[in-house]
Scaffold this active site. Structure first.
Site, PDB file in Angstrom:
ATOM      1  N   CYS A   2     -46.425  39.463 -69.757  1.00 30.87           N
ATOM      2  CA  CYS A   2     -47.864  39.249 -69.836  1.00 30.87           C
ATOM      3  C   CYS A   2     -48.476  40.430 -70.577  1.00 30.87           C
ATOM      4  O   CYS A   2     -47.781  41.310 -71.059  1.00 30.87           O
ATOM      5  CB  CYS A   2     -48.469  39.115 -68.439  1.00 30.87           C
ATOM      6  N   ILE A  53     -44.582  33.150 -61.708  1.00 32.78           N
ATOM      7  CA  ILE A  53     -44.691  32.981 -60.255  1.00 32.78           C
ATOM      8  C   ILE A  53     -46.079  32.443 -59.934  1.00 32.78           C
ATOM      9  O   ILE A  53     -47.061  32.818 -60.571  1.00 32.78           O
ATOM     10  CB  ILE A  53     -44.453  34.317 -59.528  1.00 32.78           C
ATOM     11  N   GLY A  75     -45.912  42.255 -65.198  1.00 29.22           N
ATOM     12  CA  GLY A  75     -44.599  42.508 -64.621  1.00 29.22           C
ATOM     13  C   GLY A  75     -44.357  41.652 -63.405  1.00 29.22           C
ATOM     14  O   GLY A  75     -44.948  40.575 -63.250  1.00 29.22           O
ATOM     15  N   ASP A  99     -47.455  37.744 -56.386  1.00 32.42           N
ATOM     16  CA  ASP A  99     -47.190  39.129 -56.047  1.00 32.42           C
ATOM     17  C   ASP A  99     -48.353  40.075 -56.311  1.00 32.42           C
ATOM     18  O   ASP A  99     -48.459  41.122 -55.688  1.00 32.42           O
ATOM     19  CB  ASP A  99     -45.953  39.620 -56.802  1.00 32.42           C
ATOM     20  N   GLY A 364     -28.137  42.245 -69.840  1.00 30.42           N
ATOM     21  CA  GLY A 364     -27.399  43.400 -69.374  1.00 30.42           C
ATOM     22  C   GLY A 364     -27.935  44.695 -69.931  1.00 30.42           C
ATOM     23  O   GLY A 364     -27.267  45.717 -69.870  1.00 30.42           O
TER      24      GLY A 364
END
Length: 400
Positions: A2, A53, A75, A99, A364
């Site tokens: 974002c 989310i 985040g 969150d 990774g």
């Protein structure tokens, strides 16, 4: 991914709000799903959203009902459900299911020290309306970017340098020669700077607190633990590492949208893919980019072996040099600032490939730095052992 932006200052509210909207819309590529704004007497905040989310009630900025505090956050906070349950036990009632409101309410109870309790990657702006303080903060390792600069009557901040420029900040566009030297020597800017002299970066694990009268303080809310001296690998460390990695991957798969993995076939991305495969219900999307030609070094075959073993929904893309030449301006523009890492080019193509299928992808990235996977890092360990005299005996080319 974002984007956030804002201005703290005494400028006329309409002008300040207009500038923040201009800055925020320059971040539309970071957040194509929604935008939102908050205006108070001395601060304006903007947000561009990539919905991951709480798709229905996860809009930002979020403010407390009494207007005493507001937040924008880029985040994800991985332990927000545990923190939310704790706050609900104290009587808090939430309007959203995500969150960000958890961070806001935790701040209302505990102050800016609440950042020490967050497990996540984030860049945020928190406006404390009672104390008239704007807090800017980044996660412990600075995964999410956040830059800022002085304005004529306060400060401006944004997720990307180009958003500040869109808002007319800073007044001068002079290069910071010290930062340029840092970049040319190490391949990236310092934790506190950018290549523009008057634009700074919020350091990792740090809170910068500003008041409308231009007062500012800097506070580190976390530092890495001191390493323990060990003469040998302790028994059980492999199993302990396995559990830690599994829990980390599980946390970062929390999303209300499809999630995948960038898979190169190396140890790091293969490990992440394996843990994700056991954690994800249904098919796991994996994505790889490679090259063709007599001199090409391609990881597609190794990635394919891992994908077949895991039974993932695997996607591949072979890069074409002509496409790279055509897309190079867009790739560089997406970086916002110079980065001396050629893997940025295949990563851009892999991200575009993955976006057709998933919204979030793990990778990774960073594992080699943590586990010493590069040859230069093994040399660093050896140099630490031989000391300064031994270093002088080694050709300089071996130190890079």
């Amino acid at each position: 991914m974002c984007g956030i932006a804002g201005i703290l200052g005494s400028a006329e509210r309409g002008e300040r709000s207009h500038r923040v909207r201009t800055m925020t819309r320059a971040l539309a590529h970071r957040g194509p799903d929604d935008e939102g704004f908050f205006d108070d007497r001395e601060v304006s905040l903007g947000f561009r959203r990539l919905a991951v989310i709480d798709l229905e009630t996860g809009q930002q900025p979020i403010a407390l009902t009494d207007g005493s505090a507001a937040i924008v956050l880029n985040g994800e906070i991985y332990n927000f459900r545990q923190l939310r349950a704790e706050l609900e036990g104290r009587g808090h009632r939430f309007r959203s299911r995500g969150d960000v409101e958890v961070v806001l309410r935790l701040f209302a109870e505990e102050g800016i020290g609440c950042l020490r309790r967050l497990n996540g990657m984030f860049a945020l702006a928190l406006w404390d309306g009672r104390e008239r303080v704007l807090h800017l903060a980044r996660d412990r390792f600075g995964i999410k970017p956040l830059c800022w600069c002085r304005a004529r009557d306060g400060i401006a901040f944004a997720s990307e340098l180009q958003a500040l420029l869109a808002g007319g900040f800073p007044d001068a566009k002079d290069l910071d020669l010290n930062e340029l030297r840092h970049y040319l020597a190490l391949g990236f800017s310092s934790p506190t700077g950018t290549l523009l002299r008057d634009v700074r970066s919020v350091p990792p694990a740090t809170v910068l607190s500003f008041t409308p009268d231009k007062g500012a303080t800097s506070t580190a809310y976390w530092k890495p633990p001191e390493p323990e001296e060990r003469s040998s690998i302790p028994i059980g460390v492999v199993e302990e590492l396995r559990v830690t990695l599994a829990e980390a991957v599980q946390r970062q798969l929390v999303a209300d949208v499809p999630v995948g993995v960038f898979l190169s076939g190396g140890v790091d991305s293969s490990t992440v893919s394996a843990f994700a495969r056991t954690a994800v219900r249904g098919p796991l999307g994996t994505f790889s980019v490679g090259f063709e030609g007599p001199d090409a070094v391609s990881e597609l075959s190794a990635a394919r072996v891992v994908a077949d073993h895991l039974g993932s929904d695997h996607h591949e893309l072979v890069m074409d040099p002509e496409d790279v030449a055509r897309d190079l301006d867009a790739i560089l523009d997406g970086l916002d600032a110079p980065m001396a890492d050629p893997t940025a080019i295949p990563t851009w193509y892999m991200s575009r490939l993955a976006r057709d299928t998933v919204t979030v992808a793990l990778s990774g990235e960073g594992a080699d730095e943590v586990f010493g996977g590069y040859e230069r890092q093994r040399f660093d360990v050896a140099f630490d052992r031989i000391g300064g005299f031994g270093r002088r005996l080694i050709p300089v080319s071996y130190t890079h």
